[in-house]
Design an enzyme around this catalytic site. Structure first.
Site, PDB file in Angstrom:
ATOM      1  N   ASN A  50       0.827  -1.209   0.000  1.00 25.55           N
ATOM      2  CA  ASN A  50       0.000   0.000   0.000  1.00 25.55           C
ATOM      3  C   ASN A  50       0.865   1.265   0.000  1.00 25.55           C
ATOM      4  OD1 ASN A  50      -2.314  -1.682   0.311  1.00 25.55           O
ATOM      5  ND2 ASN A  50      -1.852  -1.833   2.497  1.00 25.55           N
ATOM      6  N   HIS A 136     -13.619  -2.154   6.664  1.00 25.79           N
ATOM      7  CA  HIS A 136     -12.416  -2.834   7.170  1.00 25.79           C
ATOM      8  C   HIS A 136     -12.637  -3.450   8.560  1.00 25.79           C
ATOM      9  CE1 HIS A 136      -8.177  -2.782   8.768  1.00 25.79           C
ATOM     10  NE2 HIS A 136      -7.917  -3.149   7.529  1.00 25.79           N
ATOM     11  N   GLU A 178     -15.254   3.556   4.708  1.00 26.88           N
ATOM     12  CA  GLU A 178     -13.954   3.793   4.100  1.00 26.88           C
ATOM     13  C   GLU A 178     -14.202   4.709   2.910  1.00 26.88           C
ATOM     14  OE1 GLU A 178     -11.591   0.231   3.209  1.00 26.88           O
ATOM     15  OE2 GLU A 178     -12.772  -0.866   4.673  1.00 26.88           O
ATOM     16  N   SER A 182     -10.556  -1.195   0.804  1.00 24.96           N
ATOM     17  CA  SER A 182      -9.197  -1.729   0.753  1.00 24.96           C
ATOM     18  C   SER A 182      -9.058  -2.964  -0.113  1.00 24.96           C
ATOM     19  CB  SER A 182      -8.707  -2.016   2.167  1.00 24.96           C
ATOM     20  OG  SER A 182      -9.558  -2.943   2.813  1.00 24.96           O
ATOM     21  N   ASP A 207     -12.850   6.806   6.841  1.00 25.61           N
ATOM     22  CA  ASP A 207     -11.535   6.189   6.989  1.00 25.61           C
ATOM     23  C   ASP A 207     -10.833   6.309   5.639  1.00 25.61           C
ATOM     24  OD1 ASP A 207      -9.368   4.499   7.042  1.00 25.61           O
ATOM     25  OD2 ASP A 207     -10.424   2.803   7.938  1.00 25.61           O
ATOM     26  N   HIS A 210      -6.807   4.245   2.349  1.00 22.98           N
ATOM     27  CA  HIS A 210      -6.275   4.002   1.000  1.00 22.98           C
ATOM     28  C   HIS A 210      -6.473   5.205   0.076  1.00 22.98           C
ATOM     29  CE1 HIS A 210      -5.319  -0.204   1.760  1.00 22.98           C
ATOM     30  NE2 HIS A 210      -6.371  -0.156   2.559  1.00 22.98           N
ATOM     31  N   LYS A 241       0.477   3.747   4.822  1.00 20.22           N
ATOM     32  CA  LYS A 241       0.194   3.375   3.439  1.00 20.22           C
ATOM     33  C   LYS A 241       0.856   4.393   2.513  1.00 20.22           C
ATOM     34  CE  LYS A 241      -3.298   0.322   4.934  1.00 20.22           C
ATOM     35  NZ  LYS A 241      -4.520   0.206   5.696  1.00 20.22           N
TER      36      LYS A 241
HETATM   37  C1  PLP Z   1      -4.882  -0.666   6.799  1.00 18.32           C
HETATM   38  C2  PLP Z   1      -6.198  -0.149   7.221  1.00 18.32           C
HETATM   39  C3  PLP Z   1      -6.428   0.248   8.533  1.00 18.32           C
HETATM   40  C4  PLP Z   1      -5.436  -0.016   9.616  1.00 18.32           C
HETATM   41  O1  PLP Z   1      -4.364   0.848   9.568  1.00 18.32           O
HETATM   42  P1  PLP Z   1      -2.977   0.390  10.233  1.00 18.32           P
HETATM   43  O2  PLP Z   1      -2.256   1.654  10.450  1.00 18.32           O
HETATM   44  O3  PLP Z   1      -2.331  -0.520   9.255  1.00 18.32           O
HETATM   45  O4  PLP Z   1      -3.347  -0.303  11.517  1.00 18.32           O
HETATM   46  C5  PLP Z   1      -7.633   0.845   8.834  1.00 18.32           C
HETATM   47  N1  PLP Z   1      -8.582   1.008   7.889  1.00 18.32           N
HETATM   48  C6  PLP Z   1      -8.409   0.599   6.623  1.00 18.32           C
HETATM   49  C7  PLP Z   1      -9.487   0.818   5.633  1.00 18.32           C
HETATM   50  C8  PLP Z   1      -7.217  -0.007   6.254  1.00 18.32           C
HETATM   51  O5  PLP Z   1      -7.048  -0.441   5.014  1.00 18.32           O
END
Ligand code: PLP
Length: 394
Positions: A50, A136, A178, A182, A207, A210, A241
């Site tokens: 990512n 997620h 999100e 993801s 969130d 990505h 990411k």
């Molecule tokens: C990767 C991810 C997370 C978690 O983030 P980390 O910093 O890796 O713990 C949260 N939400 C989504 C949508 C993700 O893809």
């Protein structure tokens, strides 16, 4: 009857996973992540990370981390509220707020912790959380930790969301989504969600894991792309990411951030992020603005991959959204996905087979991601290998 030993219990459970094609073990890379990685003596093309802007191996990011370690040491010593709040944490939070053009920000050790902390703190008993069906695992777990009722709406379905919102009129209602999903790479209809939230008096939590660094004219994510920065109440973003380092932050109004500092248990009861992560975060925000050509290159690579995959679709690769840097090739069965990933591995290409519980049952897939650091030839090569592997597996 003898009670079984722990090993016997776990062996049985691992056996179940294996029979279902769900047993997993990480591949171990001997060196930094990037478009090309090493396993032992062998080089692989990586289409799985990512690290969308290719910042993870950026020398300036590493230098900023080293400088932070030199100034503040390796560890932070305690939770922020106990004695672990360092000047560099405050500086990283100011940088995050300013990057996102919001009043304030709070750092979390990870995005997982940010989501469980935010949801459990904000949505209390008597409230209702409206959660997209494909959200997620960290959002799902945040809903489980919260004492609020949970209503799951069909993926990106505004009509269904509105129906559910109407059913719970009069309560505090939290919509959580999100912005870029993801495992599917499609994007939530943020404009429509905000409009529904306004109409029904609900709050919106997004969130941007990505999307930060990827979407929007200046890489500020889905909120920038959809013009909803000022209408989204709570924005979660990750640093691990596209921003290339580690950790996460939440941005929003000053009062929101003060409340999370007091009530988000995954913030309060966890050692604060190490100085190195805070220092790298500050540099990462700056790099997104200083090197906009990375976003351009990501866009070119995304287009090249999308066009190539469209041509492959005739081979039965299935649908893909192509809306982000994430390309899911849904193949269905767990074993078929694993077999395909194995065939790519033999050809020197690392692409993971994503299986339940990461994705719904029956939708196992290869999840390809492109980054700004891939070359056109890298992408052509993976398309070539994919074409042969899919043809062979049909
Ligand atoms: C990767 C991810 C997370 C978690 O983030 P980390 O910093 O890796 O713990 C949260 N939400 C989504 C949508 C993700 O893809």
């Amino acid at each position: 009857m003898m009670t079984p030993s722990l090993d016997e219990i776990l062996e049985a459970r691992l056996g179940d996973l294996e029979r279902a094609g769900l047993l997993r073990a990480p591949v171990v890379l001997d060196g930094p992540t990037g478009p090309r990685v090493r396993i032992g003596e062998r080089e692989f093309l990586l289409f799985a990370s990512n690290d969308y802007l290719g910042l993870a191996a950026h020398p300036a990011l590493a230098a900023a981390g080293i400088k932070a370690i030199e100034a503040y040491g390796a560890g932070s010593g305690a939770s922020r509220l106990v004695s672990g709040s360092l000047r560099i944490h405050a500086e990283a939070e100011e940088a995050a707020a300013s990057f996102e053009r919001r009043e304030a920000a709070i750092l979390f050790p990870s995005g997982y912790q940010a989501n469980i902390g935010v949801l459990a703190a904000l949505a209390v008993e008597g409230d209702v959380i409206f959660s997209d069906a494909l959200n997620h695992a960290s959002i799902v777990d945040g809903c489980r930790l919260s004492r609020a009722k949970r209503a799951v709406y069909h993926h990106c379905d505004l009509n269904h969301l509105e129906t559910l919102l109407k059913r719970e009129a009069g309560k505090n209602r939290w919509i959580v989504t999100e912005t870029v999903f993801s495992m599917d790479g499609d994007a939530a209809p943020l404009g429509g969600i905000v409009e529904l939230a306004n109409r029904h008096g609900a709050f919106v939590i997004v969130d941007e894991a990505h999307a930060t660094g990827v979407l929007g004219p200046t890489g500020r994510g889905g909120v920038e792309e959809s013009g909803t920065t000022d209408s989204v109440d709570v924005q979660v973003a990750t640093l691990g990411k596209a921003l290339g380092c580690a950790g996460a932050y939440v941005t929003g109004g000053r009062r929101l951030i003060e409340f999370l500092r007091n009530r988000a248990r995954s913030f309060i009861f966890s050692t604060s992020v190490p100085p190195v992560a805070a220092g790298m975060a500050i540099e990462a925000f700056s790099l997104v603005d200083r090197e906009p050509e990375r976003r351009d290159r990501l866009g070119e690579n995304r287009r090249r991959m999308a066009e190539g995959l469209k041509r492959l679709k005739s081979l039965g690769a299935g649908a893909f959204a192509g809306r982000s840097a994430i390309f899911p090739l849904v193949v269905g069965g767990n074993e078929r996905a694993a077999r395909l990933a194995g065939r790519l591995y033999e050809e020197g290409v690392l692409v993971p087979a994503i299986r339940p519980p990461t994705v719904p049952e029956g939708t196992a897939r290869l999840r390809l991601t492109v980054t700004a650091a891939h070359s056109g030839e890298d992408i052509d090569r993976v398309l070539n290998v994919l074409g042969r592997s899919l043809a062979g597996a049909a």
